[in-house]
Every structure is written in structure tokens, then in C-alpha cells.
Design an enzyme around this catalytic site. Structure first.
Site, PDB file in Angstrom:
ATOM      1  N   TYR A  26       0.838  -1.199   0.000  1.00  0.00           N
ATOM      2  CA  TYR A  26       0.000   0.000   0.000  1.00  0.00           C
ATOM      3  C   TYR A  26       0.878   1.258   0.000  1.00  0.00           C
ATOM      4  CZ  TYR A  26      -3.056   3.703   1.682  1.00  0.00           C
ATOM      5  OH  TYR A  26      -3.724   4.896   1.814  1.00  0.00           O
ATOM      6  N   SER A 108      -2.530  13.473   8.155  1.00  0.00           N
ATOM      7  CA  SER A 108      -3.599  13.089   7.224  1.00  0.00           C
ATOM      8  C   SER A 108      -4.927  12.927   7.959  1.00  0.00           C
ATOM      9  CB  SER A 108      -3.218  11.761   6.566  1.00  0.00           C
ATOM     10  OG  SER A 108      -4.355  11.128   6.032  1.00  0.00           O
ATOM     11  N   GLN A 129      -4.271  17.865   7.083  1.00  0.00           N
ATOM     12  CA  GLN A 129      -4.754  17.644   5.709  1.00  0.00           C
ATOM     13  C   GLN A 129      -6.183  17.151   5.755  1.00  0.00           C
ATOM     14  OE1 GLN A 129      -4.998  14.103   4.463  1.00  0.00           O
ATOM     15  NE2 GLN A 129      -6.168  14.904   2.722  1.00  0.00           N
ATOM     16  N   TYR A 131      -9.575  15.729   3.783  1.00  0.00           N
ATOM     17  CA  TYR A 131     -10.362  15.243   2.645  1.00  0.00           C
ATOM     18  C   TYR A 131     -11.761  15.779   2.866  1.00  0.00           C
ATOM     19  CZ  TYR A 131      -6.844  12.004   0.880  1.00  0.00           C
ATOM     20  OH  TYR A 131      -5.725  11.468   0.325  1.00  0.00           O
ATOM     21  N   THR A 157      -6.760  18.331  -0.087  1.00  0.00           N
ATOM     22  CA  THR A 157      -6.189  17.478  -1.148  1.00  0.00           C
ATOM     23  C   THR A 157      -7.209  17.344  -2.260  1.00  0.00           C
ATOM     24  OG1 THR A 157      -4.823  16.341   0.445  1.00  0.00           O
ATOM     25  CG2 THR A 157      -5.239  15.189  -1.626  1.00  0.00           C
ATOM     26  N   ARG A 166      -4.866   0.836  -7.747  1.00  0.00           N
ATOM     27  CA  ARG A 166      -3.489   0.446  -7.419  1.00  0.00           C
ATOM     28  C   ARG A 166      -3.491  -1.073  -7.411  1.00  0.00           C
ATOM     29  NH1 ARG A 166      -4.187   4.921  -2.814  1.00  0.00           N
ATOM     30  NH2 ARG A 166      -4.479   6.629  -4.302  1.00  0.00           N
ATOM     31  N   LYS A 253      -3.431  21.020  -2.220  1.00  0.00           N
ATOM     32  CA  LYS A 253      -2.436  19.978  -2.506  1.00  0.00           C
ATOM     33  C   LYS A 253      -2.936  19.066  -3.616  1.00  0.00           C
ATOM     34  CE  LYS A 253      -0.105  16.012  -0.376  1.00  0.00           C
ATOM     35  NZ  LYS A 253      -0.826  14.848  -0.923  1.00  0.00           N
ATOM     36  N   HIS A 277       0.069  12.855  -6.118  1.00  0.00           N
ATOM     37  CA  HIS A 277      -0.203  11.893  -5.050  1.00  0.00           C
ATOM     38  C   HIS A 277       0.813  10.746  -5.072  1.00  0.00           C
ATOM     39  CE1 HIS A 277      -3.515  11.718  -2.103  1.00  0.00           C
ATOM     40  NE2 HIS A 277      -3.189  10.446  -1.971  1.00  0.00           N
ATOM     41  N   ARG A 280       0.026   7.799  -7.407  1.00  0.00           N
ATOM     42  CA  ARG A 280      -0.994   6.858  -6.940  1.00  0.00           C
ATOM     43  C   ARG A 280      -2.354   7.121  -7.563  1.00  0.00           C
ATOM     44  NH1 ARG A 280       0.862   4.667  -2.113  1.00  0.00           N
ATOM     45  NH2 ARG A 280      -1.055   4.631  -0.904  1.00  0.00           N
TER      46      ARG A 280
HETATM   47  C1  LIG Z   1       0.860   5.310   1.859  1.00  0.00           C
HETATM   48  C2  LIG Z   1       0.486   6.693   1.412  1.00  0.00           C
HETATM   49  C3  LIG Z   1      -0.644   7.300   1.955  1.00  0.00           C
HETATM   50  C4  LIG Z   1      -0.964   8.612   1.586  1.00  0.00           C
HETATM   51  N1  LIG Z   1      -2.034   9.213   2.182  1.00  0.00           N
HETATM   52  C5  LIG Z   1      -2.308  10.507   1.882  1.00  0.00           C
HETATM   53  C6  LIG Z   1      -3.347  11.188   2.561  1.00  0.00           C
HETATM   54  O1  LIG Z   1      -4.005  10.631   3.430  1.00  0.00           O
HETATM   55  N2  LIG Z   1      -3.581  12.470   2.206  1.00  0.00           N
HETATM   56  C7  LIG Z   1      -2.858  13.124   1.242  1.00  0.00           C
HETATM   57  O2  LIG Z   1      -3.117  14.287   0.953  1.00  0.00           O
HETATM   58  N3  LIG Z   1      -1.857  12.494   0.589  1.00  0.00           N
HETATM   59  C8  LIG Z   1      -1.565  11.216   0.892  1.00  0.00           C
HETATM   60  N4  LIG Z   1      -0.535  10.586   0.255  1.00  0.00           N
HETATM   61  C9  LIG Z   1       0.239  11.317  -0.756  1.00  0.00           C
HETATM   62  C10 LIG Z   1       1.445  12.026  -0.115  1.00  0.00           C
HETATM   63  O3  LIG Z   1       1.038  13.123   0.663  1.00  0.00           O
HETATM   64  C11 LIG Z   1       2.408  12.563  -1.186  1.00  0.00           C
HETATM   65  O4  LIG Z   1       1.683  13.329  -2.114  1.00  0.00           O
HETATM   66  C12 LIG Z   1       3.180  11.474  -1.907  1.00  0.00           C
HETATM   67  O5  LIG Z   1       3.462  10.400  -1.039  1.00  0.00           O
HETATM   68  C13 LIG Z   1       4.473  12.052  -2.473  1.00  0.00           C
HETATM   69  O6  LIG Z   1       5.183  11.118  -3.189  1.00  0.00           O
HETATM   70  P1  LIG Z   1       6.425  10.269  -2.565  1.00  0.00           P
HETATM   71  O7  LIG Z   1       5.807   9.294  -1.609  1.00  0.00           O
HETATM   72  O8  LIG Z   1       7.010   9.610  -3.748  1.00  0.00           O
HETATM   73  O9  LIG Z   1       7.334  11.224  -1.867  1.00  0.00           O
HETATM   74  C14 LIG Z   1      -0.187   9.287   0.619  1.00  0.00           C
HETATM   75  C15 LIG Z   1       0.936   8.661   0.076  1.00  0.00           C
HETATM   76  C16 LIG Z   1       1.281   7.383   0.473  1.00  0.00           C
HETATM   77  C17 LIG Z   1       2.519   6.754  -0.104  1.00  0.00           C
END
Ligand SMILES: Cc1cc2nc3c(=O)[nH]c(=O)nc-3n(C[C@H](O)[C@H](O)[C@H](O)COP(=O)(O)O)c2cc1C
Length: 383
Positions: A26, A108, A129, A131, A157, A166, A253, A277, A280
């Protein structure tokens, strides 16, 4: 354990061994073919750094200003969901590491510890952050929680109004998880140290839903129900609405185009985070670093521009700052550290990246991040 981590990739490898596969995948995975996930890191190779000799400044200064505060480092810890599932009290551990390093952490919505817990444990700069849910009353309640915990900055976000596919999660049945099944228990038991740690800390649940039994019991059911509540019809009007609800710093964001960044400023955002993201969501979207110049050009100083996505090295951070970002958010980099070695793992990742940035500045003949900002793109060469 942290001594065995000499770079982010080491932490990633240790995390893979320490936490259940379903959670590691994940964290680690991206959407569909994971092209954008890879591009985020690979595209730092589009620029090289200027090497300068015989002018090394002693005691380089890595402090710099972003999001209204003088921060000790040019990078901070961005919002990552479910930190408390990768290590017991993962959010608290991460917040403590951030406060010790004098950098902000953004919590988050999808967190096990609540922002109230974080404030009780840390005097550091807390960001939250959000949602945005269809139920605006609940959104208001979440914002009130952030105000009460003295969060300085609210992020909305905007790149996840629907969740992409995914494939690693599909294969592992991550999305379908509602409660602990015998099959899942058997898979979790393959990571006994992680299991013991979790058993000791009690059944995890989503902190922000403490007073909302209607979302179900336990983190798995709550997360599914909370995800279903995210408003798929979120629009720019809602950003203006949020602006009215929140008097602190507002960050949008998840923008990846100049036009959207300008729109965010017009709706009252103080800053945008260029983000896909972490690869993702829209697979095939551009890497964030490749879009940074376009966004800076379009925004033309109207609001602050930060960036995340693929940052695994100090040199990546230096390139983004040279291109004009005011600060960088880490995602997976510190999450691997947490999953590998708890609070010490997060601290280790912060220290490693700090040292990498410091050495990079020294070898470029720069005395500080502020000098790097002043020199800007003149210290880069397009490859
Ligand atoms: C496991 C995971 C959970 C995430 N959960 C959130 C979230 O809850 N809210 C959010 O705005 N971004 C979330 N993100 C996105 C991150 O804030 C960020 O945009 C992203 O991880 C940046 O890329 P990097 O992991 O390659 O540095 C998540 C990313 C990952 C890997």
C-alpha cells in the site's frame, strides 16, 4: 537498526521485511502501470548540478522560510495515511521526530492518532490535511479539531476525489478489507514483531472518528466508510468555501498544471503543493518536478509553490529548491523509515537527507539554502 539505514532505499528494504506485505505494498505502490510513480524519481535526472571548487563555506545554513515559518530544513513531512498501522502510535512518533528536527508535519485525515493527541505530545508546527466529505458538517467538525489543536496550516487534497486503481492493493485485497478475517490474520502473523507491537498498543482506530460510531469499529471498517464519504463532486467553489471556514494558512495539494495553480490562488489559497499523489492517482501524468517550472511561471508569485513526489535524495531536494519551490514535502521516504524502525527510523531519514543536502550545498560552493534560492536555476544545467 537505524545504523543499517544509510539511504532511503535501505529503509524501504527494511520496511518490506518488517511490516505485513499488504501494508508495505500500500505504501510502495502506485496506480496502474506505475509509470508516473517511476517518473517522479527518474525525472530529477533531467537536471545536473553546478560543481564549484575551492570555496566551501563552513557551517552551511539549511534553514529556510516556507509556509509562514522559518524551518530548520527545506523539507517537511507531508500527509500520509495510516502511519499508526505501520508502527504503533506511528503518527505520534513521526510528529516527535519532526518537532525534534524543527520542521512541520502535516497529519492526514486518515490517521490513527488524532491531531489532539499530536498536540498533547508535541509543541512543533502541526499542519492538518483534509479530505472534504459530502457531509460538510463533519468537514466543519474536522476543521474545528485542527483549530483547537492549534494547527497552523490546512491542506485540502484535490487529486483524490475518486481513488485510482493500485493493482498491488487489488491483488492483496487491500480495498476490500473491512475486518480481520482468518486469512488476513494468517498473513499478518508472518510479521511477528510488528504483530506484537500492535497487540500491545490495542486495536487501532481512526482518531478523528472517535465520536462517530456510525463509521464502524476499527481502522479497517472506518477507513472504508470514511473513503466512501469523500465528496466526488468537489469543485473550486468548495475551495472558496474552505477559505471562509479557515483563517489560517490554506494550501491546495495536488495541482499539476499552471492553470489549476492559478485557480487555486484565485480561490484564496496561500500555497499550492504540486503533487500527483506520489503516482498513486493518474498514471501517465507528468512527474511533479517536470511541471514545477510551468506552475511557477503561471503563478508568478501570487502564492507560494511547494512540491512532493519521488524525493529520495538530498540532490532531488536541492534541484527542486533551485527550480523555485519554497519547500519540499516528503511522503514515502519518511514512511519507510517509520515502518523500518519507528521514531528512530523517521529521525534517521531526516538526518540522512539533511546531511545529503548539506554535502550537496558544500560541493556546489553554496553557503545556505537561502543562497541556493537566490541563485535559482543558474546552478542547474538541463541534461
Ligand atoms: C501510503 C500513502 C498514503 C498517503 N495518504 C495521503 C493522505 O491521506 N492524504 C494526502 O493528501 N496524501 C496522501 N498521500 C500522498 C502524499 O502526501 C504525497 O503526495 C506522496 O506520497 C508524495 O510522493 P512520494 O511518496 O514519492 O514522496 C499518501 C501517500 C502514500 C505513499
Amino acid at each position: 537498526m537505524p545504523a543499517r539505514i544509510i539511504n532511503v532505499e535501505d529503509a524501504r528494504r527494511l520496511a518490506k521485511r518488517r511490516i505485513p506485505k499488504i501494508f508495505f505494498d500500500y505504501i510502495d505502490g502506485g496506480a496502474f502501470a506505475e509509470r508516473t510513480l517511476r517518473a517522479n524519481s527518474e525525472d530529477f535526472g533531467r537536471w545536473s548540478l553546478e560543481q564549484r571548487v575551492l570555496r566551501t563555506a563552513p557551517n552551511r545554513n539549511l534553514a529556510t522560510t516556507y509556509l509562514g515559518r522559518r524551518n530548520a530544513l527545506p523539507f517537511m513531512l507531508g500527509p500520509v495515511g495510516f502511519l499508526g498501522l505501520y508502527a504503533a502510535n506511528g503518527e505520534l512518533k513521526t510528529a516527535r521526530a519532526a518537532a525534534a528536527a524543527d520542521i512541520p508535519i502535516c497529519l492526514s485525515t486518515f490517521s490513527i492518532n488524532s491531531i489532539t493527541d499530536l498536540r498533547a505530545a508535541s509543541q512543533g508546527d502541526l499542519h492538518f490535511q483534509l479530505y472534504v466529505l459530502r457531509d460538510r458538517e463533519l468537514a466543519r467538525e474536522f476543521i474545528a479539531g485542527a483549530v483547537a489543536a492549534r494547527a497552523s496550516t490546512l491542506y485540502v487534497t484535490v487529486d483524490t476525489t475518486i481513488t485510482s486503481v493500485r493493482e498491488r492493493d487489488v491483488r492483496n485485497g487491500f480495498r476490500a478489507l473491512q475486518h480481520l478475517t482468518p486469512g488476513l490474520l494468517a498473513r499478518l502473523a508472518m510479521r511477528p514483531f510488528w504483530c506484537l507491537e500492535m497487540l500491545r498498543s490495542g486495536m487501532p482506530s481512526v482518531g478523528i472518528l472517535k465520536d462517530h460510531p456510525e463509521f464502524g469499529l476499527g481502522a479497517l471498517a472506518q477507513a472504508t466508510n470514511l473513503s466512501r464519504g469523500i465528496d466526488p463532486d468537489l469543485s473550486w467553489h468548495d475551495i472558496a468555501w474552505l477559505r471562509e471556514q479557515w483563517s489560517g494558512r490554506l494550501v491546495v495539494k495536488g495541482v499539476l498544471s499552471g492553470e489549476d495553480a492559478v485557480r487555486a490562488c484565485e480561490c484564496g489559497a496561500d500555497a499550492v503543493v504540486i503533487s500527483n499523489h506520489g503516482g498513486r492517482q493518474l498514471d501517465g501524468a507528468a512527474s511533479t518536478i517536470s511541471i514545477l517550472p510551468e506552475v511557477l511561471d503561471a503563478v508568478a508569485g501570487r502564492c507560494e509553490v511547494l512540491i512532493d513526489g519521488g524525493f529520495r535524495r538530498g540532490t532531488d531536494i536541492v534541484k527542486a529548491i533551485a527550480l523555485g519551490a519554497s519547500g519540499v514535502l516528503l511522503g514515502r521516504a519518511y514512511t519507510y523509515g517509520l515502518a523500518a524502525a519507528g521514531e528512530a527510523g523517521v529521525t534517521r531519514i531526516i538526518e540522512l537527507l539533511r546531511d545529503e543536502v548539506d554535502i550537496t550545498l558544500a560541493l556546489m560552493g553554496l553557503a545556505s539554502i537561502d543562497e541556493l534560492k537566490a541563485r535559482g536555476t543558474s546552478v542547474l544545467r538541463a541534461v
